[in-house]
Motif scaffolding. Structure first.
Motif, mmCIF file in Angstrom:
data_model
loop_
_atom_site.group_PDB
_atom_site.id
_atom_site.type_symbol
_atom_site.label_atom_id
_atom_site.label_comp_id
_atom_site.label_asym_id
_atom_site.label_seq_id
_atom_site.Cartn_x
_atom_site.Cartn_y
_atom_site.Cartn_z
ATOM 1 N N GLY A 240 87.962 42.872 -49.263
ATOM 2 C CA GLY A 240 87.771 44.292 -48.984
ATOM 3 C C GLY A 240 87.225 45.068 -50.169
ATOM 4 N N THR A 241 87.792 44.851 -51.368
ATOM 5 C CA THR A 241 87.325 45.587 -52.543
ATOM 6 C C THR A 241 85.890 45.208 -52.904
ATOM 7 N N THR A 242 85.564 43.929 -52.783
ATOM 8 C CA THR A 242 84.192 43.484 -53.064
ATOM 9 C C THR A 242 83.206 44.113 -52.079
ATOM 10 N N ALA A 243 83.552 44.064 -50.798
ATOM 11 C CA ALA A 243 82.686 44.642 -49.766
ATOM 12 C C ALA A 243 82.514 46.138 -49.974
ATOM 13 N N GLY A 244 83.597 46.827 -50.326
ATOM 14 C CA GLY A 244 83.537 48.274 -50.531
ATOM 15 C C GLY A 244 82.661 48.671 -51.695
ATOM 16 N N ALA A 245 82.755 47.936 -52.807
ATOM 17 C CA ALA A 245 81.947 48.251 -53.992
ATOM 18 C C ALA A 245 80.463 48.046 -53.714
ATOM 19 N N ILE A 246 80.124 46.923 -53.075
ATOM 20 C CA ILE A 246 78.714 46.636 -52.755
ATOM 21 C C ILE A 246 78.160 47.681 -51.805
ATOM 22 N N GLU A 247 78.911 47.998 -50.774
ATOM 23 C CA GLU A 247 78.455 48.984 -49.776
ATOM 24 C C GLU A 247 78.239 50.362 -50.401
#
Length: 289
Positions: A15-22
């Motif tokens: 979730g944190t990885t996806a959120g940062a990239i997005e």
């Protein structure tokens, strides 16, 4: 379809990885959306882009970006952990989660993320964007801006607009997760057991979920932006007073200001977040099992 309960640490990492990239990829649309929602003279999205590029350069479209990237990564991590937790609690004896129960799980996840992550990051981001359009900005980036806001307004200064943020995030997550899980179940119904959906299909389902989310929650987003602006304390007593003034002074359509850039962001956001999340979960989930 049975609800697979992910390990909290896996949901947090994905979730944190996806959120940062997005957040980084879609930030210019967030910048334009926020600028268009401030009070005063209305500015079209293209006008905002042209004037920002002319006055601040390309970097101007990323004013306040660091606040959103940090906040969005934490938000996405909290959202997926909370959603998986609530989904597990609401699953029936067979492990299935109905659409109404998915809605409740999404609502709960949205409320949790609003309190723990979204309100502070959104408030700081909004104030940095509002400040950046001034001739002589007072904030010199994320750290200085955060410290200045807390020094001037106290810790509650970064929690301004908590109520509309909670309402927006609750509605966002409820609508987005319900739409996504419902469409995913429909698509998976025609797939072979155990087959993982292609990234293109996941992106498309997430994009549709983002589209539905925008039109149903946009008024809450406008109220949230106004309540977090630099002039909010002088103009509005509370969120309800803000909504009343917008309705009576600017008309009901003003509640959907910024729909186009927010639509662009959430369509990409839904696609990026769910695609990155599902792929990371597939990798670390297999390794951790």
């Amino acid at each position: 379809m049975a609800a697979k309960k992910e390990k909290p640490i896996h949901s947090l990492i994905a979730g944190t990885t996806a959120g940062a990239i997005e957040a980084f990829v879609t930030y210019p649309t967030e910048f334009v959306k926020t600028r268009s929602q401030f009070g005063g003279q209305r500015e079209a999205p293209l006008t905002i882009i042209r004037s920002t590029l002319r006055e601040k350069g390309f970097a101007g479209l990323y004013s306040g970006c660091s606040a959103l990237v940090v906040g969005n990564s934490v938000k996405a991590g909290v959202r997926f952990v909370a959603y998986d937790h609530f989904k597990g609690l609401l699953a029936d004896e067979g492990g299935k989660v109905s659409a109404p129960r998915s809605l409740v799980a999404g609502l709960g996840a949205g409320m949790v993320e609003a309190i723990l992550a979204v309100t502070p990051s959104e408030t700081i981001k909004t104030k940095l964007i509002d400040d950046a359009k001034r001739p002589n900005p007072q904030y010199r980036g994320l750290v200085h801006g955060t410290a200045s806001i807390i020094r001037q307004e106290g810790i509650f200064g970064i929690y301004r607009g908590l109520f509309p943020v909670m309402m927006r995030q609750g509605a966002n997550s409820a609508v987005r997760f319900t739409t996504y899980s419902t469409l995913k179940q429909l698509v998976m119904g025609s797939a072979r057991p155990g087959q993982q959906l292609p990234s293109g299909i996941t992106f498309g389902i997430g994009a549709v979920a983002g589209l539905v989310t925008v039109y149903t929650t946009q008024p809450l987003d406008v109220i949230k932006t106004r309540m977090q602006s630099l002039s909010a304390r002088q103009q509005y007593r509370n969120s309800f007073h803000c909504a009343y003034r917008i309705l009576t002074e600017e008309g009901i359509l003003r509640f959907w200001t910024g729909t186009t850039p927010r639509l662009a962001r959430l369509i990409m956001s839904g696609g990026i977040v769910f695609t990155v999340y599902e792929n990371i979960i597939a990798v670390i989930g297999d390794r951790g099992s």
